[in-house]
Write a protein that holds these residues in place. Structure first.
Motif, PDB file in Angstrom:
ATOM      1  N   PRO A   8       0.839  -1.203   0.000  1.00 49.81           N
ATOM      2  CA  PRO A   8       0.000   0.000   0.000  1.00 49.81           C
ATOM      3  C   PRO A   8       0.870   1.247   0.000  1.00 49.81           C
ATOM      4  O   PRO A   8       1.951   1.258   0.585  1.00 49.81           O
ATOM      5  N   ILE A   9       0.396   2.302  -0.633  1.00 50.13           N
ATOM      6  CA  ILE A   9       1.174   3.527  -0.767  1.00 50.13           C
ATOM      7  C   ILE A   9       1.366   4.227   0.573  1.00 50.13           C
ATOM      8  O   ILE A   9       2.441   4.707   0.873  1.00 50.13           O
ATOM      9  N   PHE A  10       0.351   4.308   1.400  1.00 52.58           N
ATOM     10  CA  PHE A  10       0.450   5.048   2.653  1.00 52.58           C
ATOM     11  C   PHE A  10       0.834   4.181   3.836  1.00 52.58           C
ATOM     12  O   PHE A  10       0.699   4.569   4.965  1.00 52.58           O
ATOM     13  N   GLY A  11       1.346   3.000   3.584  1.00 50.88           N
ATOM     14  CA  GLY A  11       1.802   2.144   4.675  1.00 50.88           C
ATOM     15  C   GLY A  11       0.988   0.868   4.751  1.00 50.88           C
ATOM     16  O   GLY A  11      -0.036   0.722   4.090  1.00 50.88           O
ATOM     17  N   PRO A  12       1.453  -0.055   5.532  1.00 50.32           N
ATOM     18  CA  PRO A  12       0.771  -1.351   5.639  1.00 50.32           C
ATOM     19  C   PRO A  12      -0.640  -1.207   6.180  1.00 50.32           C
ATOM     20  O   PRO A  12      -0.895  -0.406   7.068  1.00 50.32           O
ATOM     21  N   GLU A  13      -1.555  -1.999   5.623  1.00 53.13           N
ATOM     22  CA  GLU A  13      -2.923  -1.997   6.121  1.00 53.13           C
ATOM     23  C   GLU A  13      -3.023  -2.812   7.405  1.00 53.13           C
ATOM     24  O   GLU A  13      -3.907  -2.617   8.207  1.00 53.13           O
ATOM     25  N   ASP A  14      -2.101  -3.725   7.586  1.00 49.96           N
ATOM     26  CA  ASP A  14      -2.044  -4.556   8.784  1.00 49.96           C
ATOM     27  C   ASP A  14      -0.890  -4.057   9.650  1.00 49.96           C
ATOM     28  O   ASP A  14       0.256  -4.061   9.214  1.00 49.96           O
ATOM     29  N   PRO A  15      -1.165  -3.592  10.879  1.00 51.79           N
ATOM     30  CA  PRO A  15      -0.094  -3.042  11.720  1.00 51.79           C
ATOM     31  C   PRO A  15       1.073  -4.007  11.939  1.00 51.79           C
ATOM     32  O   PRO A  15       2.186  -3.594  12.192  1.00 51.79           O
ATOM     33  N   ILE A  87       7.265  27.044  -0.469  1.00 51.19           N
ATOM     34  CA  ILE A  87       6.034  26.533   0.139  1.00 51.19           C
ATOM     35  C   ILE A  87       5.605  25.239  -0.542  1.00 51.19           C
ATOM     36  O   ILE A  87       5.332  24.229   0.115  1.00 51.19           O
ATOM     37  N   LEU A  88       5.575  25.250  -1.873  1.00 49.08           N
ATOM     38  CA  LEU A  88       5.150  24.061  -2.608  1.00 49.08           C
ATOM     39  C   LEU A  88       6.096  22.883  -2.374  1.00 49.08           C
ATOM     40  O   LEU A  88       5.663  21.746  -2.202  1.00 49.08           O
ATOM     41  N   TYR A  89       7.410  23.140  -2.344  1.00 49.97           N
ATOM     42  CA  TYR A  89       8.379  22.071  -2.146  1.00 49.97           C
ATOM     43  C   TYR A  89       8.239  21.463  -0.748  1.00 49.97           C
ATOM     44  O   TYR A  89       8.279  20.248  -0.583  1.00 49.97           O
ATOM     45  N   TYR A  90       8.086  22.306   0.256  1.00 48.64           N
ATOM     46  CA  TYR A  90       7.934  21.803   1.624  1.00 48.64           C
ATOM     47  C   TYR A  90       6.705  20.892   1.714  1.00 48.64           C
ATOM     48  O   TYR A  90       6.774  19.796   2.270  1.00 48.64           O
ATOM     49  N   LEU A  91       5.576  21.326   1.150  1.00 41.69           N
ATOM     50  CA  LEU A  91       4.361  20.516   1.182  1.00 41.69           C
ATOM     51  C   LEU A  91       4.558  19.208   0.422  1.00 41.69           C
ATOM     52  O   LEU A  91       4.161  18.131   0.891  1.00 41.69           O
ATOM     53  N   HIS A  92       5.196  19.265  -0.741  1.00 40.75           N
ATOM     54  CA  HIS A  92       5.483  18.070  -1.536  1.00 40.75           C
ATOM     55  C   HIS A  92       6.375  17.114  -0.753  1.00 40.75           C
ATOM     56  O   HIS A  92       6.130  15.902  -0.699  1.00 40.75           O
ATOM     57  N   GLU A  93       7.397  17.638  -0.109  1.00 38.47           N
ATOM     58  CA  GLU A  93       8.334  16.824   0.659  1.00 38.47           C
ATOM     59  C   GLU A  93       7.643  16.149   1.851  1.00 38.47           C
ATOM     60  O   GLU A  93       7.896  14.983   2.150  1.00 38.47           O
ATOM     61  N   ARG A  94       6.774  16.880   2.527  1.00 38.22           N
ATOM     62  CA  ARG A  94       6.079  16.302   3.678  1.00 38.22           C
ATOM     63  C   ARG A  94       5.127  15.183   3.239  1.00 38.22           C
ATOM     64  O   ARG A  94       4.999  14.168   3.924  1.00 38.22           O
ATOM     65  N   ILE A  95       4.462  15.357   2.122  1.00 38.26           N
ATOM     66  CA  ILE A  95       3.583  14.295   1.606  1.00 38.26           C
ATOM     67  C   ILE A  95       4.407  13.051   1.291  1.00 38.26           C
ATOM     68  O   ILE A  95       4.068  11.946   1.698  1.00 38.26           O
ATOM     69  N   TRP A  96       5.531  13.235   0.585  1.00 39.71           N
ATOM     70  CA  TRP A  96       6.369  12.092   0.217  1.00 39.71           C
ATOM     71  C   TRP A  96       7.042  11.457   1.434  1.00 39.71           C
ATOM     72  O   TRP A  96       7.342  10.267   1.419  1.00 39.71           O
ATOM     73  N   SER A  97       7.270  12.207   2.493  1.00 40.67           N
ATOM     74  CA  SER A  97       7.884  11.605   3.684  1.00 40.67           C
ATOM     75  C   SER A  97       6.921  10.643   4.369  1.00 40.67           C
ATOM     76  O   SER A  97       7.338   9.772   5.127  1.00 40.67           O
ATOM     77  N   ARG A  98       5.635  10.776   4.076  1.00 37.36           N
ATOM     78  CA  ARG A  98       4.635   9.893   4.672  1.00 37.36           C
ATOM     79  C   ARG A  98       4.322   8.678   3.788  1.00 37.36           C
ATOM     80  O   ARG A  98       3.719   7.720   4.252  1.00 37.36           O
ATOM     81  N   LEU A  99       4.681   8.747   2.529  1.00 38.24           N
ATOM     82  CA  LEU A  99       4.399   7.642   1.613  1.00 38.24           C
ATOM     83  C   LEU A  99       5.418   6.522   1.792  1.00 38.24           C
ATOM     84  O   LEU A  99       6.620   6.765   1.785  1.00 38.24           O
ATOM     85  N   GLN A 100       4.936   5.309   1.914  1.00 42.38           N
ATOM     86  CA  GLN A 100       5.817   4.157   2.094  1.00 42.38           C
ATOM     87  C   GLN A 100       6.197   3.506   0.767  1.00 42.38           C
ATOM     88  O   GLN A 100       7.082   2.659   0.728  1.00 42.38           O
ATOM     89  N   TRP A 101       5.538   3.879  -0.302  1.00 49.36           N
ATOM     90  CA  TRP A 101       5.735   3.250  -1.604  1.00 49.36           C
ATOM     91  C   TRP A 101       7.198   3.305  -2.036  1.00 49.36           C
ATOM     92  O   TRP A 101       7.813   4.362  -2.018  1.00 49.36           O
TER      93      TRP A 101
END
Length: 182
Positions: A8-15, A87-101
């Motif tokens: 999954p893109i946002f991390g495992p569905e099973d903890p 501003i745009l780069y910071y937001l983009h970076e924070r989104i990608w830091s959360r993606l596990q893909w």
């Protein structure tokens, strides 16, 4: 033949699939990455804008102006872009830091992004950033063809620059806190 399911893109569905003690990516790392990229990106935009205004602008119907006027317009685009892109780069970076893909843990418990992840991250950033540059180009030149030219050439130069910037940052451990098992 059984296929392995995609992660999954946002991390495992099973903890239970979460890696034990994953490292934490600090917001300060994202800020420093944004500043380092902005320095590279602003210089590229300044040079591209000046060259396009000098050589292609007249072909697109821009009034002939002095070199100083072209530099002033190029500086306006590049310097305004500093604020919008930070501003745009910071937001983009924070989104990608959360993606596990396409990201895994190495032997030391640090995240390692794959080439595929870097390439996809590069492409998503470039679409967002080029749209911003085109809008600024239109705002400061009033000429759509010139704005599209600046944004279009920028796609090529910045895709290359950003990819190497991203690969450089995958080697820097600063701002990534490894959490050790207790």
């Amino acid at each position: 033949m059984r296929e392995n399911p995609e992660n999954p893109i946002f991390g495992p569905e099973d903890p239970r699939l979460d890696p034990p003690n994953p490292p934490e990516i600090k917001p300060s790392r994202s800020i420093v990455k944004a500043i380092s990229w902005r320095m590279v990106g602003t210089l590229d935009t300044l040079l591209l804008s000046f060259v396009i205004l000098s050589f292609l602008g007249p072909l697109f119907g821009l009034e002939e102006s002095s070199g100083a006027e072209k530099m002033k317009t190029a500086l306006s685009i590049a310097l305004t872009e500093v604020a919008t892109k930070m501003i745009l780069y910071y937001l983009h970076e924070r989104i990608w830091s959360r993606l596990q893909w396409e990201r895994s843990l190495d032997e030391e418990g640090n995240y390692r992004g794959s080439l595929r992840r870097s390439a996809t991250k590069t492409a998503t950033w470039r679409v967002l950033a080029s749209a911003d540059t085109m809008l600024l180009g239109l705002l400061f030149t009033g000429n759509l063809a010139t704005a599209i030219s600046i944004g279009g050439f920028e796609v090529i130069t910045k895709l290359i620059l950003y990819f190497f910037h991203e690969r450089f940052w995958t080697r820097i451990r600063w701002g990534i806190i490894s959490v050790t098992a207790v």
